[in-house]
Scaffold this motif. Structure first.
Motif, PDB file in Angstrom:
ATOM      1  N   VAL A 172       7.103 -21.196   5.955  1.00  0.00           N
ATOM      2  CA  VAL A 172       7.652 -22.228   5.181  1.00  0.00           C
ATOM      3  C   VAL A 172       9.077 -21.832   4.421  1.00  0.00           C
ATOM      4  N   GLU A 173      10.259 -22.481   5.081  1.00  0.00           N
ATOM      5  CA  GLU A 173      11.636 -22.110   4.847  1.00  0.00           C
ATOM      6  C   GLU A 173      12.135 -22.928   3.555  1.00  0.00           C
ATOM      7  N   LYS A 174      11.620 -23.857   3.291  1.00  0.00           N
ATOM      8  CA  LYS A 174      11.770 -24.740   2.102  1.00  0.00           C
ATOM      9  C   LYS A 174      10.714 -25.620   1.776  1.00  0.00           C
ATOM     10  N   SER A 175      10.422 -25.745   0.304  1.00  0.00           N
ATOM     11  CA  SER A 175       9.252 -26.548  -0.157  1.00  0.00           C
ATOM     12  C   SER A 175      10.061 -27.459  -1.194  1.00  0.00           C
ATOM     13  N   LEU A 176       9.910 -28.735  -1.307  1.00  0.00           N
ATOM     14  CA  LEU A 176      10.310 -29.400  -2.253  1.00  0.00           C
ATOM     15  C   LEU A 176       9.249 -30.582  -2.850  1.00  0.00           C
ATOM     16  N   LEU A 177       8.751 -30.795  -4.237  1.00  0.00           N
ATOM     17  CA  LEU A 177       8.114 -31.706  -4.546  1.00  0.00           C
ATOM     18  C   LEU A 177       8.989 -32.770  -5.463  1.00  0.00           C
ATOM     19  N   LYS A 178       8.788 -33.638  -5.173  1.00  0.00           N
ATOM     20  CA  LYS A 178       9.709 -34.890  -5.560  1.00  0.00           C
ATOM     21  C   LYS A 178       9.041 -36.230  -5.925  1.00  0.00           C
ATOM     22  N   ILE A 179       9.273 -36.586  -7.023  1.00  0.00           N
ATOM     23  CA  ILE A 179       8.687 -38.225  -7.296  1.00  0.00           C
ATOM     24  C   ILE A 179       9.730 -38.907  -7.287  1.00  0.00           C
ATOM     25  N   ASN A 180       9.456 -40.165  -6.633  1.00  0.00           N
ATOM     26  CA  ASN A 180      10.358 -41.241  -6.341  1.00  0.00           C
ATOM     27  C   ASN A 180      10.764 -42.056  -7.601  1.00  0.00           C
ATOM     28  N   ARG A 181      12.067 -42.834  -7.402  1.00  0.00           N
ATOM     29  CA  ARG A 181      12.553 -43.549  -8.448  1.00  0.00           C
ATOM     30  C   ARG A 181      11.619 -44.418  -9.162  1.00  0.00           C
ATOM     31  N   GLU A 182      10.662 -45.120  -8.494  1.00  0.00           N
ATOM     32  CA  GLU A 182       9.753 -46.039  -8.935  1.00  0.00           C
ATOM     33  C   GLU A 182       8.563 -45.367  -9.420  1.00  0.00           C
ATOM     34  N   HIS A 183       8.274 -44.097  -9.602  1.00  0.00           N
ATOM     35  CA  HIS A 183       7.470 -43.287 -10.295  1.00  0.00           C
ATOM     36  C   HIS A 183       5.840 -43.914  -9.577  1.00  0.00           C
ATOM     37  N   SER A 184       5.887 -43.975  -8.173  1.00  0.00           N
ATOM     38  CA  SER A 184       5.038 -44.541  -7.601  1.00  0.00           C
ATOM     39  C   SER A 184       4.341 -43.709  -6.636  1.00  0.00           C
ATOM     40  N   LEU A 185       5.286 -42.748  -6.358  1.00  0.00           N
ATOM     41  CA  LEU A 185       4.789 -41.580  -5.185  1.00  0.00           C
ATOM     42  C   LEU A 185       5.499 -40.218  -5.608  1.00  0.00           C
ATOM     43  N   ILE A 186       4.635 -39.286  -5.330  1.00  0.00           N
ATOM     44  CA  ILE A 186       4.760 -37.958  -5.291  1.00  0.00           C
ATOM     45  C   ILE A 186       4.846 -37.204  -3.855  1.00  0.00           C
ATOM     46  N   LYS A 187       5.989 -36.744  -3.508  1.00  0.00           N
ATOM     47  CA  LYS A 187       5.932 -36.330  -2.145  1.00  0.00           C
ATOM     48  C   LYS A 187       6.004 -34.813  -1.939  1.00  0.00           C
ATOM     49  N   LEU A 188       5.305 -34.038  -1.058  1.00  0.00           N
ATOM     50  CA  LEU A 188       5.571 -32.480  -1.067  1.00  0.00           C
ATOM     51  C   LEU A 188       6.197 -32.353   0.503  1.00  0.00           C
ATOM     52  N   LYS A 189       7.499 -31.921   0.509  1.00  0.00           N
ATOM     53  CA  LYS A 189       8.118 -31.769   1.740  1.00  0.00           C
ATOM     54  C   LYS A 189       8.387 -30.526   2.041  1.00  0.00           C
ATOM     55  N   LEU A 190       8.025 -30.181   3.402  1.00  0.00           N
ATOM     56  CA  LEU A 190       7.978 -28.758   3.777  1.00  0.00           C
ATOM     57  C   LEU A 190       8.878 -28.464   5.030  1.00  0.00           C
ATOM     58  N   SER A 191       9.744 -27.473   5.048  1.00  0.00           N
ATOM     59  CA  SER A 191      10.208 -27.197   6.236  1.00  0.00           C
ATOM     60  C   SER A 191       9.671 -26.021   6.763  1.00  0.00           C
ATOM     61  N   VAL A 192       9.243 -26.083   8.098  1.00  0.00           N
ATOM     62  CA  VAL A 192       8.168 -25.049   8.306  1.00  0.00           C
ATOM     63  C   VAL A 192       8.798 -24.549   9.788  1.00  0.00           C
ATOM     64  N   ASP A 193       8.917 -23.209   9.930  1.00  0.00           N
ATOM     65  CA  ASP A 193       9.437 -22.536  10.948  1.00  0.00           C
ATOM     66  C   ASP A 193       7.876 -22.353  11.934  1.00  0.00           C
ATOM     67  N   THR A 194       7.863 -23.034  12.941  1.00  0.00           N
ATOM     68  CA  THR A 194       6.350 -22.764  13.612  1.00  0.00           C
ATOM     69  C   THR A 194       6.265 -21.461  14.558  1.00  0.00           C
ATOM     70  N   HIS A 195       7.460 -20.838  14.637  1.00  0.00           N
ATOM     71  CA  HIS A 195       7.367 -19.458  15.175  1.00  0.00           C
ATOM     72  C   HIS A 195       6.405 -18.732  14.419  1.00  0.00           C
ATOM     73  N   TYR A 196       6.311 -18.846  13.187  1.00  0.00           N
ATOM     74  CA  TYR A 196       5.164 -18.149  12.394  1.00  0.00           C
ATOM     75  C   TYR A 196       4.006 -18.669  12.120  1.00  0.00           C
ATOM     76  N   GLY A 197       3.937 -19.914  11.821  1.00  0.00           N
ATOM     77  CA  GLY A 197       2.876 -20.718  11.737  1.00  0.00           C
ATOM     78  C   GLY A 197       2.816 -22.023  12.126  1.00  0.00           C
ATOM     79  N   SER A 198       1.795 -22.602  12.517  1.00  0.00           N
ATOM     80  CA  SER A 198       1.825 -23.862  13.209  1.00  0.00           C
ATOM     81  C   SER A 198       1.212 -24.827  12.004  1.00  0.00           C
ATOM     82  N   VAL A 199       1.491 -26.141  12.274  1.00  0.00           N
ATOM     83  CA  VAL A 199       1.017 -27.049  11.347  1.00  0.00           C
ATOM     84  C   VAL A 199      -0.425 -27.123  11.176  1.00  0.00           C
TER      85      VAL A 199
END
Length: 217
Positions: free
Chosen positions: A155-182
């Motif tokens: 995991v090169e980058k991880s971001l936890l973000k709530i949208n403007r409408e406060h209806s959704l929380i999203k965990l966004k990961l940037s993954v280098d698949t050389h080290y670990g697969s999805v």
């Protein structure tokens, strides 16, 4: 009121956090020390403040986050329950009101047994399970990485973000698949993501997981 800063500066609590992390290091686990609990506390603050909870609830959430892993000092198994007992004794001796202690110690974050019984508990679960990052890996030898090392290191980058409408929380990961697969991620984190979905629902949110810009949950 007992504040997060008082808890953070308490030398007894710092000893328990450090000792708990040393116990996990001996067992080969990733980092669960001050970097982890501080990041979780900051994420809890972000979630609760963004959703408009009171300053008091935010403070309790941050305290719960800072204390959430001290039970690893006793045993990794059921560490959430052990930590709750330890936290109760610490906070009771500090004369924290019973209602505040109850909110903090009810934050069971274990997969399988954890239930988001309150907004504070729900925020703690989301914050804890979203802390996936390369810097948590202690093992310097990539050739001997276990699956937890591979997933966190990938995991090169991880971001936890709530949208403007406060209806959704999203965990966004940037993954280098050389080290670990999805698939590696799902093998060890599926239960955690299910718990995150329940926690999000407790807060009136939908939970979404995105890996490399692909929506998976």
């Amino acid at each position: 009121m007992i504040t997060y800063e008082e808890i953070r500066k308490n030398e007894d609590i710092r000893t328990y956090i450090q000792s708990a992390d040393e116990a996990l290091a001996a067992l080969g686990f990733t980092e669960h020390s001050f970097a982890h609990v501080t990041k979780v506390a900051e994420s809890v603050k972000y979630i609760l403040e963004t959703l408009g909870f009171s300053a008091h609830a935010v403070e309790l959430g941050m305290i719960a986050a800072y204390l959430h892993d001290i039970g690893n000092l006793v045993n990794r198994a059921e560490h959430s329950q052990s930590g709750a007992v330890m936290a109760f004794r610490i906070l009771d001796r500090m004369d924290m009101p019973a209602a505040d202690i109850a909110t903090i110690v009810a934050g069971n974050h274990d997969e399988g047994t954890g239930v988001p019984v309150s907004p504070v508990a729900a925020a703690l679960i989301l914050a804890d399970k979203s802390d996936v990052r390369r810097s948590r890996v202690r093992n310097p030898e990539k050739k001997t990485f276990d699956i937890h090392d591979r997933v966190n290191y990938s995991v090169e980058k991880s971001l936890l973000k709530i949208n403007r409408e406060h209806s959704l929380i999203k965990l966004k990961l940037s993954v280098d698949t050389h080290y670990g697969s999805v698939m590696d991620y799902f093998e060890i984190f599926l239960e955690r993501m299910v718990l995150c979905r329940k926690a999000a629902e407790k807060l009136g949110l939908q939970f979404k997981l995105m890996i490399n810009e692909q929506s998976l949950i």
